[in-house]
Design a protein around this motif. Structure first.
Motif, PDB file in Angstrom:
ATOM      1  N   UNK A   6      39.732  46.074  41.503  1.00 28.21           N
ATOM      2  CA  UNK A   6      38.350  46.894  41.726  1.00 28.21           C
ATOM      3  C   UNK A   6      37.348  46.289  40.886  1.00 28.21           C
ATOM      4  N   UNK A   7      36.132  46.622  41.499  1.00 29.64           N
ATOM      5  CA  UNK A   7      34.870  46.095  40.746  1.00 29.64           C
ATOM      6  C   UNK A   7      34.550  47.102  39.722  1.00 29.64           C
ATOM      7  N   UNK A   8      34.407  46.700  38.287  1.00 32.04           N
ATOM      8  CA  UNK A   8      34.261  47.658  37.238  1.00 32.04           C
ATOM      9  C   UNK A   8      33.181  46.835  36.586  1.00 32.04           C
ATOM     10  N   UNK A   9      31.953  47.487  36.301  1.00 28.74           N
ATOM     11  CA  UNK A   9      30.745  46.934  35.570  1.00 28.74           C
ATOM     12  C   UNK A   9      30.614  45.630  36.163  1.00 28.74           C
ATOM     13  N   UNK A  10      30.639  45.563  37.569  1.00 32.24           N
ATOM     14  CA  UNK A  10      30.059  44.435  38.241  1.00 32.24           C
ATOM     15  C   UNK A  10      30.848  43.441  38.259  1.00 32.24           C
ATOM     16  N   UNK A  11      32.368  43.598  37.761  1.00 30.20           N
ATOM     17  CA  UNK A  11      33.151  42.374  38.039  1.00 30.20           C
ATOM     18  C   UNK A  11      34.644  42.803  38.501  1.00 30.20           C
ATOM     19  N   UNK A  12      35.409  42.117  39.151  1.00 33.91           N
ATOM     20  CA  UNK A  12      36.663  42.487  39.586  1.00 33.91           C
ATOM     21  C   UNK A  12      37.494  42.649  38.364  1.00 33.91           C
ATOM     22  N   UNK A  13      38.387  43.659  38.471  1.00 37.91           N
ATOM     23  CA  UNK A  13      39.390  44.031  37.270  1.00 37.91           C
ATOM     24  C   UNK A  13      40.448  44.386  38.084  1.00 37.91           C
ATOM     25  N   UNK A  14      41.856  44.182  37.526  1.00 39.35           N
ATOM     26  CA  UNK A  14      42.906  44.810  38.070  1.00 39.35           C
ATOM     27  C   UNK A  14      43.941  43.639  37.906  1.00 39.35           C
ATOM     28  N   UNK A  15      44.812  43.655  38.942  1.00 41.88           N
ATOM     29  CA  UNK A  15      45.833  42.625  39.105  1.00 41.88           C
ATOM     30  C   UNK A  15      46.885  42.939  39.943  1.00 41.88           C
ATOM     31  N   UNK A  16      48.124  42.483  40.013  1.00 41.80           N
ATOM     32  CA  UNK A  16      49.340  42.545  40.854  1.00 41.80           C
ATOM     33  C   UNK A  16      50.475  42.738  40.313  1.00 41.80           C
ATOM     34  N   UNK A  17      51.492  43.430  40.923  1.00 39.87           N
ATOM     35  CA  UNK A  17      52.738  43.313  40.458  1.00 39.87           C
ATOM     36  C   UNK A  17      53.469  42.282  41.363  1.00 39.87           C
ATOM     37  N   UNK A  18      54.247  41.252  40.879  1.00 41.14           N
ATOM     38  CA  UNK A  18      54.836  40.413  41.808  1.00 41.14           C
ATOM     39  C   UNK A  18      56.270  40.078  41.414  1.00 41.14           C
TER      40      UNK A  18
END
Ligand SMILES: Nc1ncnc2c1ncn2[C@@H]1O[C@H](COP(=O)(O)OP(=O)(O)OP(=O)(O)O)[C@@H](O)[C@H]1O
Ligand SMILES: [Mg+2]
Length: 352
Positions: A304-316
């Motif tokens: 997601x975009x938080x404070x103008x930057x993408x944040x988060x990740x994946x489970x792989x």
């Protein structure tokens, strides 16, 4: 803009019962911030923001607004200083017997402005909160979201530099919450007003705040840029709040509900990859797949975009030669990706 230093607030009933609502809280809020304060019920959030306009007088500590220590002011000076600070609440606190416009002009009664100027200002504010057509309605005729818009217009009547919002969206449905948060964000950039947002929902913080303080039992346990806190929370409480807003932490639940839903081979490694830096432009998953000759199967992704930057990740799921998997994990860590191996046998997370 707001400097709270070593604030202690003890409520005492005069007898032997006392509650230490704020233990030793210091918070620094810059001009133009949308500063979130999050914590469970009873953490001391309302008490803390009420100290900002001295609705609550701290037992000790100083409150500086725009460089002025307002705990030292005489009553008349404090009244003037308070005009710099507007406030909105969960239950709107409108006067039911007055129309929308009459509610908005209430704080302007002794402003010295002419009647025309007062009504002109109120109509400008009504336009700003997109409620011009409700000028003559009574609060009972409005929806919750509309009532909060009126309350916001009223809080802005004196052209304050600071807006305090105490659970202003807690009584609203998700869509209405969204529209009020968007309005607050618009006011912040259009009027350059500093906003302090109290909430118990991490989603609210994620949507509009640039800074956050996490409170627990009368203390601030963690503060920082919203992006950094989401990317790399330190305290358990902060992590728990973040878990409520991200799918990446639901994997364990999903798997325990559907144990046969996903096939994982003996040598496979399941890991949660979280991006810690603001730059995730590099196609990390596909790079790792090629570079280490692995299969990476994405189980969940949440960016997601938080404070103008993408944040988060994946489970792989990493499948392939164990040596290569090890190499890939080291490579990811070098690229500022946090890797949490998920160990299903023990049904616990191991933080790497
Ligand atoms: N006027 C008061 N008199 C006595 N105790 C109080 C008073 N106001 C607050 N408290 C106590 O101070 C503590 C912090 O309360 P506060 O209202 O600041 O919490 P909060 O984080 O805003 O909670 P909530 O999310 O439920 O609004 C609580 O233990 C509360 O009972
Ligand atoms: Mg409260």
């Amino acid at each position: 803009m707001i400097e709270l230093e070593n604030i202690v607030k003890t409520f005492s009933d005069g007898g032997e019962n006392s509650v230490e609502a704020l233990k030793n809280v210091s918070v620094s809020i810059n001009d133009g911030d949308i500063y979130g304060i999050i914590g469970f019920s009873g953490a001391g959030k309302s008490t803390l923001v009420r100290c900002i306009n001295l609705l609550e007088k701290p037992s000790s500590g100083t409150v500086k607004i725009d460089g002025i220590d307002i705990t030292e002011l005489k009553p008349k000076e404090l009244r003037e200083e308070r005009k710099k600070i507007g406030m909105i609440f969960q239950h709107f606190n409108l006067m039911p017997s007055r129309t929308v416009i009459e509610n908005i002009i209430l704080p302007l009664k002794h402003s010295g402005l002419s009647k025309e100027e007062i009504y002109g200002r109120a109509r400008y504010l009504l336009g700003l909160v997109e409620l011009s057509d409700k000028e003559n309605a009574y609060p009972a005729e409005l929806s919750g979201g509309q009532k909060q818009r009126v309350a916001i217009a009223r809080a802005l009547a004196n052209n304050p530099k600071i807006l305090l919002s105490d659970e202003a969206t807690s009584a609203l449905d998700p869509q209405t919450t969204d529209s009020i948060l968007k309005l607050l964000k618009k006011l912040n950039s259009k009027l350059n007003i500093t906003i302090v947002v109290i909430t118990h929902e991490m989603d609210v913080i994620k949507q509009i705040c640039n800074k956050v303080a996490v409170m627990d039992q009368g203390e601030v346990v963690e503060t920082g840029d919203v992006f950094d806190i989401f990317a790399n929370p330190q305290e358990k409480l902060t992590k728990d709040f973040i878990k409520t807003t991200s799918n990446l932490y639901k994997l364990e639940d999903i798997l325990s509900d559907n144990p046969d839903g996903i096939s994982i081979q003996a040598d496979d490694v399941v890991a949660r990859l979280t991006y810690l830096k603001k730059d995730v432009s590099e196609p990390i998953i596909s790079t790792v797949t090629k570079k280490f000759d692995l299969n990476l199967n994405i189980l969940l992704a949440d960016v997601e975009i938080v404070s103008g930057a993408p944040i988060g990740g994946t489970v792989v799921i990493f499948s392939g030669d164990p040596k290569n998997i090890e190499g890939a994990i080291k490579y990811l860590k070098d690229k500022s990706v946090r890797v949490d191996i998920i160990n299903f046998d023990k049904e616990t997370d191991k933080n790497e």
